[in-house]
Write an enzyme that holds these catalytic residues in place. Structure first.
Site, short mmCIF file in Angstrom:
data_model
loop_
_atom_site.label_atom_id
_atom_site.label_comp_id
_atom_site.label_asym_id
_atom_site.label_seq_id
_atom_site.Cartn_x
_atom_site.Cartn_y
_atom_site.Cartn_z
N TYR A 1 4.17 9.36 -10.66
CA TYR A 1 3.16 8.58 -9.93
C TYR A 1 2.35 7.70 -10.88
O TYR A 1 2.15 6.51 -10.63
CB TYR A 1 2.24 9.53 -9.18
CG TYR A 1 1.10 8.84 -8.48
CD1 TYR A 1 1.29 8.23 -7.24
CD2 TYR A 1 -0.17 8.77 -9.05
CE1 TYR A 1 0.25 7.57 -6.59
CE2 TYR A 1 -1.21 8.12 -8.41
CZ TYR A 1 -1.01 7.52 -7.19
OH TYR A 1 -2.03 6.87 -6.55
N LYS B 1 2.05 3.52 -11.16
CA LYS B 1 0.82 2.75 -11.06
C LYS B 1 0.55 1.92 -12.31
O LYS B 1 -0.07 0.86 -12.22
CB LYS B 1 -0.35 3.68 -10.75
CG LYS B 1 -0.25 4.34 -9.37
CD LYS B 1 -0.14 3.30 -8.25
CE LYS B 1 -0.09 3.94 -6.88
NZ LYS B 1 -0.02 2.94 -5.77
N ASN C 1 0.80 -1.22 0.00
CA ASN C 1 0.00 0.00 0.00
C ASN C 1 0.84 1.27 0.00
O ASN C 1 0.37 2.32 -0.46
CB ASN C 1 -0.92 0.00 1.23
CG ASN C 1 -1.60 1.32 1.43
OD1 ASN C 1 -2.50 1.71 0.67
ND2 ASN C 1 -1.18 2.06 2.45
#
Length: 288
Positions: free
Chosen positions: A188, A192, A125
């Protein structure tokens, strides 16, 4: 946020027939035994989605170890979890772990195994935002990629080998993002995209050993990273759903995927985006 942008948002919501002030009634399971006897390692578990997952896992019978970079935040989160129910005091652990420092993983995992003797759930996470192509530095880019992607890659490698060696039919759950569907203009978003691909590859590689790998991809979520702790108004007029997701909603799906209820969900990414990057890109701007 400027006065002009606030007025524009309010007018847009009025004409879209949406409330200016949005809340949500989140349904969660009552305490249960879906994860009875299991042990979960949750990176970035001191707040937001990671903390919500840790809390729900505890309420479902698991023991949890949350990790983070700051000992004070870890202690605060652990004390908060333990205060929910006296019975949780023996099932909550915290550990400092910098996801960028791969060389520290082996000793950290050894310490966790001394606590409970096994790890059969890993939740990747930990993550940070940033790195827009118009302004990012190499240092910022490396920080984002190393935290979000390299950390997930090597921790999954280590836990995967551990589970295979000890014939543990466990779960690896990656927290992806609606950004894994967006045109990539930030470090970012790139990270992902990588998480999405890694989830597929890990699932195919580890499934023959009974290790189930999946991902949850939230859209904009009311976490301290985005909301600065203010969850009273979760309106988001850039989303078809009209609001931010809540961490508890993401935790509900995480519980399903790592429990026996989700055994036949393999190599999937469950998108919980409120329509972000699936139906619209209006919640993001693309400038240079």
């Amino acid at each position: 946020m400027t006065i002009k942008s606030i007025v524009k948002r309010i007018l847009k919501q009025i004409f879209a027939k949406r409330p200016v002030y949005t809340t949500a009634n989140i349904v969660t399971l009552a305490p249960n035994e879906l994860l009875n006897g299991r042990f979960a390692m949750i990176t970035g578990g001191t707040s937001g989605i990671g903390y919500a997952i840790a809390e729900l896992f505890l309420k479902s019978g698991a023991s949890v170890c949350i990790t983070g970079r700051n000992q004070e935040k870890i202690d605060d989160a652990c004390n908060k979890l333990k205060s929910i129910d006296p019975a949780y005091k023996e099932h909550v652990y915290g550990m400092v772990l910098d996801s960028r420092n791969v060389s520290s993983y082996a000793s950290a995992i050894d310490c966790i195994l001394k606590l409970e003797g096994k790890i059969d759930i890993l939740v990747n996470n930990a993550g940070v935002l940033g790195g827009h192509i118009s302004s990012t530095t190499e240092e910022e880019y490396d920080n984002v990629l190393d935290t979000n992607l390299k950390g997930t890659f090597f921790l999954s490698q280590m836990i995967g080998k551990y589970m295979k060696k000890h014939q543990i039919k466990g779960n690896i759950l990656n927290i992806a993002s609606s950004s894994s569907l967006r045109p990539a203009v930030t470090a970012y978003t790139l990270s992902k995209w990588g998480i999405r691909g890694l989830t597929l590859g890990l699932a195919k590689t580890l499934a023959p050993y009974g290790i189930t790998v999946n991902g949850v991809a939230p859209g904009p979520t009311a976490t301290p990273m985005l909301m600065k702790g203010d969850r009273h108004n979760i309106t988001h007029d850039g989303l078809p759903a009209g609001r931010y997701a809540l961490p508890e909603e993401i935790a509900n799906m995480a519980l399903f995927l790592v429990s026996d209820m989700g055994k036949m969900v393999v190599g999937d990414i469950v998108y919980m985006t409120g329509g972000a990057a699936l139906l619209t890109f209006e919640d993001m701007t693309y400038t240079f």
